[in-house]
Design a protein around this motif. Structure first.
Motif, PDB file in Angstrom:
ATOM      1  N   LEU A   1       0.861  -1.179   0.000  1.00 60.12           N
ATOM      2  CA  LEU A   1       0.000   0.000   0.000  1.00 60.12           C
ATOM      3  C   LEU A   1       0.897   1.229   0.000  1.00 60.12           C
ATOM      4  O   LEU A   1       1.738   1.393   0.890  1.00 60.12           O
ATOM      5  N   ILE A   2       0.731   2.066  -1.012  1.00 67.78           N
ATOM      6  CA  ILE A   2       1.587   3.239  -1.174  1.00 67.78           C
ATOM      7  C   ILE A   2       0.718   4.479  -1.288  1.00 67.78           C
ATOM      8  O   ILE A   2      -0.282   4.484  -2.014  1.00 67.78           O
ATOM      9  N   ILE A   3       1.102   5.522  -0.555  1.00 70.82           N
ATOM     10  CA  ILE A   3       0.421   6.806  -0.635  1.00 70.82           C
ATOM     11  C   ILE A   3       1.295   7.761  -1.442  1.00 70.82           C
ATOM     12  O   ILE A   3       2.489   7.888  -1.178  1.00 70.82           O
ATOM     13  N   THR A   4       0.686   8.403  -2.415  1.00 70.77           N
ATOM     14  CA  THR A   4       1.335   9.530  -3.080  1.00 70.77           C
ATOM     15  C   THR A   4       0.425  10.729  -2.829  1.00 70.77           C
ATOM     16  O   THR A   4      -0.765  10.568  -2.547  1.00 70.77           O
ATOM     17  N   SER A   5       0.973  11.898  -2.924  1.00 74.45           N
ATOM     18  CA  SER A   5       0.164  13.066  -2.616  1.00 74.45           C
ATOM     19  C   SER A   5       0.631  14.272  -3.409  1.00 74.45           C
ATOM     20  O   SER A   5       1.765  14.325  -3.884  1.00 74.45           O
ATOM     21  N   THR A   6      -0.278  15.214  -3.545  1.00 80.25           N
ATOM     22  CA  THR A   6       0.036  16.478  -4.195  1.00 80.25           C
ATOM     23  C   THR A   6      -0.501  17.610  -3.327  1.00 80.25           C
ATOM     24  O   THR A   6      -1.441  17.434  -2.560  1.00 80.25           O
ATOM     25  N   TYR A   7       0.122  18.745  -3.478  1.00 78.00           N
ATOM     26  CA  TYR A   7      -0.350  19.963  -2.824  1.00 78.00           C
ATOM     27  C   TYR A   7      -0.471  20.993  -3.926  1.00 78.00           C
ATOM     28  O   TYR A   7       0.515  21.351  -4.563  1.00 78.00           O
ATOM     29  N   SER A   8      -1.697  21.411  -4.199  1.00 77.87           N
ATOM     30  CA  SER A   8      -1.931  22.332  -5.304  1.00 77.87           C
ATOM     31  C   SER A   8      -2.893  23.408  -4.835  1.00 77.87           C
ATOM     32  O   SER A   8      -3.945  23.099  -4.259  1.00 77.87           O
ATOM     33  N   GLY A   9      -2.543  24.633  -5.120  1.00 73.12           N
ATOM     34  CA  GLY A   9      -3.377  25.731  -4.636  1.00 73.12           C
ATOM     35  C   GLY A   9      -3.370  25.707  -3.133  1.00 73.12           C
ATOM     36  O   GLY A   9      -2.355  25.932  -2.505  1.00 73.12           O
ATOM     37  N   ASN A  10      -4.488  25.389  -2.556  1.00 70.45           N
ATOM     38  CA  ASN A  10      -4.564  25.284  -1.096  1.00 70.45           C
ATOM     39  C   ASN A  10      -5.054  23.909  -0.653  1.00 70.45           C
ATOM     40  O   ASN A  10      -5.526  23.746   0.454  1.00 70.45           O
ATOM     41  N   GLN A  11      -4.950  22.908  -1.547  1.00 71.15           N
ATOM     42  CA  GLN A  11      -5.467  21.583  -1.222  1.00 71.15           C
ATOM     43  C   GLN A  11      -4.378  20.523  -1.190  1.00 71.15           C
ATOM     44  O   GLN A  11      -3.473  20.520  -2.026  1.00 71.15           O
TER      45      GLN A  11
END
Length: 181
Positions: free
Chosen positions: A70-80
């Protein structure tokens, strides 16, 4: 010799097991597991042999499977902040925490204040992975004043919001980086 296996629910666990169904021969039987515990198996292929009281023997091979990690990837864009899960066993649930308190149960989250946020993703088998985010709000706009002759000029200096995030797999922390809108 027939085998009935139970596969591993979470990647990397040693919760697989095997049971034998022995037909023929004369009881009692002696089993040789070749040094493994049939109740605490990691993913892999194994052998077992069975010998009856008269010395007749047979053997078989069995396989214990596991889901992908199980792998989590993430993004931060604008304010989210947005979390994505891969591997494990779909379907996934998402839970965002701030200082140990649940603040969202969606994969997309908008931080409302400074703090250390944690995203926990749980798959259909109850396996979990976490990612941590440290978010700071933008600093107030600073004005730098300068004079040219009799005029005063103000130059705004703006600092962007920043989130630092890392992925935690229970064994190591990996600092993924700084992101800003």
């Amino acid at each position: 010799i027939n085998t009935v296996t139970s596969d591993i629910l979470c990647y990397g666990d040693t919760t697989g097991n095997v049971q034998l169904c022995i037909a023929g021969g004369v009881a009692p039987y002696t089993t040789n597991w070749f040094g493994v515990n049939p109740n605490n198996l990691a993913a892999g292929t194994y052998n077992v042999s069975v010998t009856d009281v008269q010395g007749s023997s047979g053997s078989t091979t069995y396989t214990i499977n596991e889901p992908l990690q199980l792998i989590i990837t993430s993004t931060y864009s604008g304010n989210q902040l947005e979390g994505y899960a891969n591997g494990g066993t779909p379907a996934y649930t998402y839970e965002w925490f701030l200082n140990g308190i649940t603040v969202s149960t969606s994969d997309i989250f908008t931080p409302s204040q400074n703090g250390d946020y944690t995203l926990t993703v749980t798959d259909a088998n109850g396996c979990q992975e976490t990612a941590s985010f440290e978010c700071t709000e933008p600093q107030p706009v600073e004005l730098i004043a300068s004079t040219v002759g009799t005029d005063i000029k103000f130059v705004p200096v703006i600092v962007s919001a920043v989130c630092v995030f890392s992925i935690t797999d229970g064994l190591t922390d990996e600092n993924v980086g700084l992101v800003s809108p």
